[in-house]
Design a protein around this motif. Structure first.
Motif, PDB file in Angstrom:
ATOM      1  N   GLU A  65      55.505   5.442 125.309  1.00  0.00           N
ATOM      2  CA  GLU A  65      55.479   4.310 124.386  1.00  0.00           C
ATOM      3  C   GLU A  65      56.904   3.949 123.983  1.00  0.00           C
ATOM      4  O   GLU A  65      57.734   4.837 123.747  1.00  0.00           O
ATOM      5  CB  GLU A  65      54.666   4.680 123.137  1.00  0.00           C
ATOM      6  CG  GLU A  65      54.560   3.534 122.139  1.00  0.00           C
ATOM      7  CD  GLU A  65      53.654   3.906 120.956  1.00  0.00           C
ATOM      8  OE1 GLU A  65      52.522   4.355 121.212  1.00  0.00           O
ATOM      9  OE2 GLU A  65      54.109   3.762 119.816  1.00  0.00           O
ATOM     10  N   VAL A  66      57.165   2.650 123.913  1.00  0.00           N
ATOM     11  CA  VAL A  66      58.472   2.179 123.460  1.00  0.00           C
ATOM     12  C   VAL A  66      58.551   2.383 121.949  1.00  0.00           C
ATOM     13  O   VAL A  66      57.714   1.878 121.204  1.00  0.00           O
ATOM     14  CB  VAL A  66      58.661   0.684 123.794  1.00  0.00           C
ATOM     15  CG1 VAL A  66      59.993   0.179 123.254  1.00  0.00           C
ATOM     16  CG2 VAL A  66      58.567   0.458 125.296  1.00  0.00           C
ATOM     17  N   ILE A  67      59.526   3.155 121.500  1.00  0.00           N
ATOM     18  CA  ILE A  67      59.644   3.424 120.059  1.00  0.00           C
ATOM     19  C   ILE A  67      60.870   2.754 119.447  1.00  0.00           C
ATOM     20  O   ILE A  67      61.023   2.718 118.236  1.00  0.00           O
ATOM     21  CB  ILE A  67      59.669   4.942 119.761  1.00  0.00           C
ATOM     22  CG1 ILE A  67      60.779   5.639 120.551  1.00  0.00           C
ATOM     23  CG2 ILE A  67      58.312   5.557 120.072  1.00  0.00           C
ATOM     24  CD1 ILE A  67      60.937   7.114 120.177  1.00  0.00           C
ATOM     25  N   ARG A  68      61.753   2.241 120.292  1.00  0.00           N
ATOM     26  CA  ARG A  68      62.887   1.460 119.783  1.00  0.00           C
ATOM     27  C   ARG A  68      63.214   0.394 120.805  1.00  0.00           C
ATOM     28  O   ARG A  68      63.401   0.707 121.983  1.00  0.00           O
ATOM     29  CB  ARG A  68      64.102   2.368 119.564  1.00  0.00           C
ATOM     30  CG  ARG A  68      65.300   1.608 118.997  1.00  0.00           C
ATOM     31  CD  ARG A  68      66.478   2.524 118.708  1.00  0.00           C
ATOM     32  NE  ARG A  68      67.654   1.738 118.326  1.00  0.00           N
ATOM     33  CZ  ARG A  68      68.878   2.227 118.149  1.00  0.00           C
ATOM     34  NH1 ARG A  68      69.080   3.525 118.330  1.00  0.00           N
ATOM     35  NH2 ARG A  68      69.886   1.450 117.824  1.00  0.00           N
ATOM     36  N   PRO A  69      63.256  -0.870 120.388  1.00  0.00           N
ATOM     37  CA  PRO A  69      63.540  -1.936 121.354  1.00  0.00           C
ATOM     38  C   PRO A  69      64.994  -1.931 121.805  1.00  0.00           C
ATOM     39  O   PRO A  69      65.812  -1.148 121.313  1.00  0.00           O
ATOM     40  CB  PRO A  69      63.204  -3.209 120.575  1.00  0.00           C
ATOM     41  CG  PRO A  69      63.342  -2.839 119.142  1.00  0.00           C
ATOM     42  CD  PRO A  69      62.997  -1.378 119.039  1.00  0.00           C
ATOM     43  N   TYR A  70      65.280  -2.825 122.677  1.00  0.00           N
ATOM     44  CA  TYR A  70      66.573  -2.932 123.382  1.00  0.00           C
ATOM     45  C   TYR A  70      67.806  -2.830 122.476  1.00  0.00           C
ATOM     46  O   TYR A  70      67.915  -3.526 121.477  1.00  0.00           O
ATOM     47  CB  TYR A  70      66.598  -4.278 124.101  1.00  0.00           C
ATOM     48  CG  TYR A  70      67.711  -4.460 125.099  1.00  0.00           C
ATOM     49  CD1 TYR A  70      67.607  -3.950 126.384  1.00  0.00           C
ATOM     50  CD2 TYR A  70      68.863  -5.161 124.748  1.00  0.00           C
ATOM     51  CE1 TYR A  70      68.620  -4.140 127.303  1.00  0.00           C
ATOM     52  CE2 TYR A  70      69.884  -5.351 125.670  1.00  0.00           C
ATOM     53  CZ  TYR A  70      69.755  -4.837 126.950  1.00  0.00           C
ATOM     54  OH  TYR A  70      70.766  -5.013 127.861  1.00  0.00           O
ATOM     55  N   TYR A  71      68.709  -1.956 122.869  1.00  0.00           N
ATOM     56  CA  TYR A  71      70.010  -1.852 122.190  1.00  0.00           C
ATOM     57  C   TYR A  71      71.042  -1.396 123.222  1.00  0.00           C
ATOM     58  O   TYR A  71      70.669  -0.940 124.302  1.00  0.00           O
ATOM     59  CB  TYR A  71      69.939  -0.906 120.989  1.00  0.00           C
ATOM     60  CG  TYR A  71      69.606   0.546 121.286  1.00  0.00           C
ATOM     61  CD1 TYR A  71      68.301   0.953 121.599  1.00  0.00           C
ATOM     62  CD2 TYR A  71      70.599   1.526 121.246  1.00  0.00           C
ATOM     63  CE1 TYR A  71      68.005   2.279 121.852  1.00  0.00           C
ATOM     64  CE2 TYR A  71      70.302   2.862 121.501  1.00  0.00           C
ATOM     65  CZ  TYR A  71      69.014   3.239 121.802  1.00  0.00           C
ATOM     66  OH  TYR A  71      68.722   4.556 122.057  1.00  0.00           O
ATOM     67  N   PRO A  72      72.343  -1.511 122.919  1.00  0.00           N
ATOM     68  CA  PRO A  72      73.360  -1.244 123.948  1.00  0.00           C
ATOM     69  C   PRO A  72      73.300   0.171 124.512  1.00  0.00           C
ATOM     70  O   PRO A  72      73.048   1.131 123.783  1.00  0.00           O
ATOM     71  CB  PRO A  72      74.675  -1.466 123.191  1.00  0.00           C
ATOM     72  CG  PRO A  72      74.322  -2.397 122.084  1.00  0.00           C
ATOM     73  CD  PRO A  72      72.922  -2.033 121.681  1.00  0.00           C
ATOM     74  N   ASP A  73      73.519   0.277 125.794  1.00  0.00           N
ATOM     75  CA  ASP A  73      73.578   1.560 126.494  1.00  0.00           C
ATOM     76  C   ASP A  73      75.004   2.096 126.387  1.00  0.00           C
ATOM     77  O   ASP A  73      75.923   1.558 126.989  1.00  0.00           O
ATOM     78  CB  ASP A  73      73.178   1.347 127.960  1.00  0.00           C
ATOM     79  CG  ASP A  73      73.204   2.641 128.775  1.00  0.00           C
ATOM     80  OD1 ASP A  73      73.780   3.642 128.305  1.00  0.00           O
ATOM     81  OD2 ASP A  73      72.650   2.625 129.892  1.00  0.00           O
TER      82      ASP A  73
END
Length: 139
Positions: A65-73
């Motif tokens: 399950e996705v628990i945190r949406p997109y952020y910088p790698d």
DNA sequence: GCCAACGTTGGC
DNA sequence: GCCAACGTTGGC
């Protein structure tokens, strides 16, 4: 509610490691492909995806399950790519192999079948449900 | 281990 | 901006 598929070489990052990271989950880093990035950016917290082992095993083994949406790698020096955080939900009752997926006519249009190199893929709800049914699980 | 598919790079 | 060359991925 969209569904996804995360592909990983077990020698790099395996389902066992994902399980071991528990409810806190982990970041899904290392994506360096623009189409895969697009899919990562479309993910919302709470959406689910299959965890697929490439290479030797070639099977869907679990659900995340996705628990945190997109952020910088932070591992991307170019600053162009990002990642999401995922946690393991549960393993499939039995792994669903690529061979089995290819044998199902209703799954012939899956990205996994037609563009196996894409590391992050969208999955249609009908595909999601059918695979869970094949595994003997309730969708 | 081979090779097809795909993405990226760099010369022009 | 095109495209050949190259590197990587992943199925077989």
């Amino acid at each position: 509610m969209a569904y996804w598929l995360f592909k990983s070489e077990p020698s790099t990052w395996s389902w066992d490691q994902q399980i071991a990271s528990g409810a806190k989950g982990t970041f899904w880093n290392g994506v360096r492909n623009h189409l895969a990035k697009k899919h990562l950016m479309a993910m919302k917290k709470g959406e689910r995806g299959f965890f697929y082992h490439s290479n030797d095993e070639r099977a869907i083994v679990g659900i995340v399950e996705v628990i945190r949406p997109y952020y910088p790698d932070h591992t991307d020096e170019s600053g162009k790519f990002g990642m999401v955080d995922v946690k393991a939900i549960k393993p499939l009752t039995r792994p669903i192999s690529l061979v089995e997926i290819k044998a199902e006519r209703a799954l012939a249009d899956m990205v996994l079948v037609n563009n196996s190199r894409l590391s992050v893929q969208p999955v249609l709800e009908a595909e999601w449900r059918l695979i869970l049914t094949l595994a003997g699980m309730k969708p």
